[in-house]
Scaffold this active site. Structure first.
Site, mmCIF file in Angstrom:
data_model
loop_
_atom_site.group_PDB
_atom_site.id
_atom_site.type_symbol
_atom_site.label_atom_id
_atom_site.label_comp_id
_atom_site.label_asym_id
_atom_site.label_seq_id
_atom_site.Cartn_x
_atom_site.Cartn_y
_atom_site.Cartn_z
ATOM 1 N N HIS A 62 0.619 -1.369 -0.210
ATOM 2 C CA HIS A 62 0.178 0.054 0.094
ATOM 3 C C HIS A 62 0.839 1.227 0.174
ATOM 4 O O HIS A 62 2.122 1.333 0.434
ATOM 5 C CB HIS A 62 -0.864 0.130 0.938
ATOM 6 C CG HIS A 62 -1.908 -1.134 1.430
ATOM 7 N ND1 HIS A 62 -2.373 -1.676 2.516
ATOM 8 C CD2 HIS A 62 -2.300 -1.973 0.500
ATOM 9 C CE1 HIS A 62 -3.209 -2.754 2.305
ATOM 10 N NE2 HIS A 62 -3.273 -2.887 0.941
ATOM 11 N N TYR A 132 1.869 1.300 13.252
ATOM 12 C CA TYR A 132 2.734 2.168 12.225
ATOM 13 C C TYR A 132 2.288 3.671 12.472
ATOM 14 O O TYR A 132 1.236 3.993 12.897
ATOM 15 C CB TYR A 132 1.903 2.068 10.987
ATOM 16 C CG TYR A 132 1.159 0.541 10.662
ATOM 17 C CD1 TYR A 132 0.231 0.015 11.071
ATOM 18 C CD2 TYR A 132 1.714 0.126 9.466
ATOM 19 C CE1 TYR A 132 -0.348 -1.240 10.636
ATOM 20 C CE2 TYR A 132 1.184 -1.173 8.848
ATOM 21 C CZ TYR A 132 0.054 -1.764 9.568
ATOM 22 O OH TYR A 132 -0.381 -3.090 8.989
HETATM 23 C C1 T46 Z 1 -4.965 2.574 7.000
HETATM 24 C C2 T46 Z 1 -6.589 2.946 7.415
HETATM 25 C C3 T46 Z 1 -7.603 2.114 7.078
HETATM 26 N N1 T46 Z 1 -8.623 2.185 7.220
HETATM 27 C C4 T46 Z 1 -9.745 1.385 7.135
HETATM 28 C C5 T46 Z 1 -9.957 0.682 5.613
HETATM 29 C C6 T46 Z 1 -10.131 -0.443 5.377
HETATM 30 O O1 T46 Z 1 -11.701 -0.590 5.586
HETATM 31 C C7 T46 Z 1 -9.656 -1.204 6.838
HETATM 32 C C8 T46 Z 1 -8.464 -1.788 6.661
HETATM 33 O O2 T46 Z 1 -7.535 -1.110 5.926
HETATM 34 P P1 T46 Z 1 -6.340 -1.689 5.188
HETATM 35 O O3 T46 Z 1 -7.220 -2.658 4.477
HETATM 36 O O4 T46 Z 1 -5.630 -0.683 4.430
HETATM 37 O O5 T46 Z 1 -5.567 -2.139 6.360
HETATM 38 P P2 T46 Z 1 -4.185 -3.105 5.986
HETATM 39 O O6 T46 Z 1 -4.401 -4.117 4.882
HETATM 40 O O7 T46 Z 1 -3.648 -3.459 7.243
HETATM 41 O O8 T46 Z 1 -3.290 -1.836 5.379
HETATM 42 C C9 T46 Z 1 -2.336 -1.306 6.169
HETATM 43 O O9 T46 Z 1 -1.192 -2.086 6.175
HETATM 44 C C10 T46 Z 1 -0.467 -2.126 5.049
HETATM 45 C C11 T46 Z 1 0.572 -2.926 5.107
HETATM 46 C C12 T46 Z 1 0.044 -0.366 4.960
HETATM 47 O O10 T46 Z 1 1.329 -0.160 4.967
HETATM 48 C C13 T46 Z 1 -0.956 0.532 5.160
HETATM 49 O O11 T46 Z 1 -0.537 1.592 5.731
HETATM 50 C C14 T46 Z 1 -2.317 0.088 6.014
HETATM 51 O O12 T46 Z 1 -3.403 0.621 5.152
HETATM 52 O O13 T46 Z 1 -9.495 -0.044 7.800
HETATM 53 C C15 T46 Z 1 -9.210 3.238 8.264
HETATM 54 O O14 T46 Z 1 -10.094 3.512 8.679
HETATM 55 N N2 T46 Z 1 -8.176 4.186 8.736
HETATM 56 C C16 T46 Z 1 -6.849 3.953 8.247
HETATM 57 O O15 T46 Z 1 -6.021 4.893 8.599
#
Ligand code: T46
Length: 182
Positions: A62, A132
């Site tokens: 990401h 993070y």
């Molecule tokens: C980052 C973020 C996400 N969200 C919501 C969006 C999605 O509905 C849910 C999960 O988000 P995401 O699928 O992006 O989570 P990860 O797959 O763990 O991604 C994270 O881990 C990877 C390795 C990274 O480097 C990113 O910074 C970070 O997005 O939380 C939020 O509401 N607020 C936030 O700040």
């Protein structure tokens, strides 16, 4: 804090310095001045956590685009991961280069990732907890993804993926990506 420069330029492994005594230890996790002394001027505006139950879970890769392109400080506080970053900065001599670093709750090392890098990781143990720090707030409109399984990246993942979100199955390949112009 001890800063170990990694390729590509701008990436650092950051080790904590423990002040130990009979109780255990105390250590800084972040310090504006120490980062500035290392040439990193950064402030954080959001700190996120992630918990990963299964070994082999894969998240990423990401990034956020300008104006919300963000630098990150990533720490594995429990368990172990292979952390992966890919340089996607426009005009970078190391565009498309992947760097892999093992982070775990024992060494407590962190990875400072400048803006313009795609980030992801795979868990190497069950029950991995991540922390993070982000220099820009989450912006769904500005978020992007890079295919973790793009052969052009040749990322040496250590395990067959066990859990990957639907979102992380459809990211662009490097050849389709618009580089990040910072
Ligand atoms: C980052 C973020 C996400 N969200 C919501 C969006 C999605 O509905 C849910 C999960 O988000 P995401 O699928 O992006 O989570 P990860 O797959 O763990 O991604 C994270 O881990 C990877 C390795 C990274 O480097 C990113 O910074 C970070 O997005 O939380 C939020 O509401 N607020 C936030 O700040």
């Amino acid at each position: 804090m001890i800063f170990h420069a990694l390729p590509p330029k701008g990436l650092f492994r950051v080790s904590i310095e423990k002040h130990g005594d009979a109780r255990g230890f105390f250590a800084r996790t972040f310090c504006t001045q120490e980062f500035a002394n290392a040439g990193i001027d950064v402030t954080w505006c959001q700190v996120n956590s992630a918990f990963n139950r299964k070994k082999g879970t894969l998240r990423g890769l990401h990034f956020q685009r300008p104006p919300m392109a963000d630098a990150k400080l990533v720490r594995c506080v429990r368990g172990a991961i292979l952390d992966v970053v890919v340089d996607i900065r426009a005009g970078s001599a190391t565009f498309g280069q992947a760097t892999c670093v093992e982070l775990n709750g024992d060494n407590r090392d962190m990875l400072f990732i400048p803006a313009g890098f795609a980030h992801g990781y795979q868990t190497l143990t069950p029950d991995v907890e991540m922390l993070y720090f982000h220099s820009a707030p989450y912006s769904k409109l500005d978020e992007g993804g890079l295919a973790w399984d793009d052969p052009a990246l040749d990322i040496p993942w250590l395990l067959p993926p066990t859990e990957v979100s639907v979102r992380d199955t459809g990211h662009s390949r490097l050849s389709e990506l618009e580089p990040i112009a910072l």
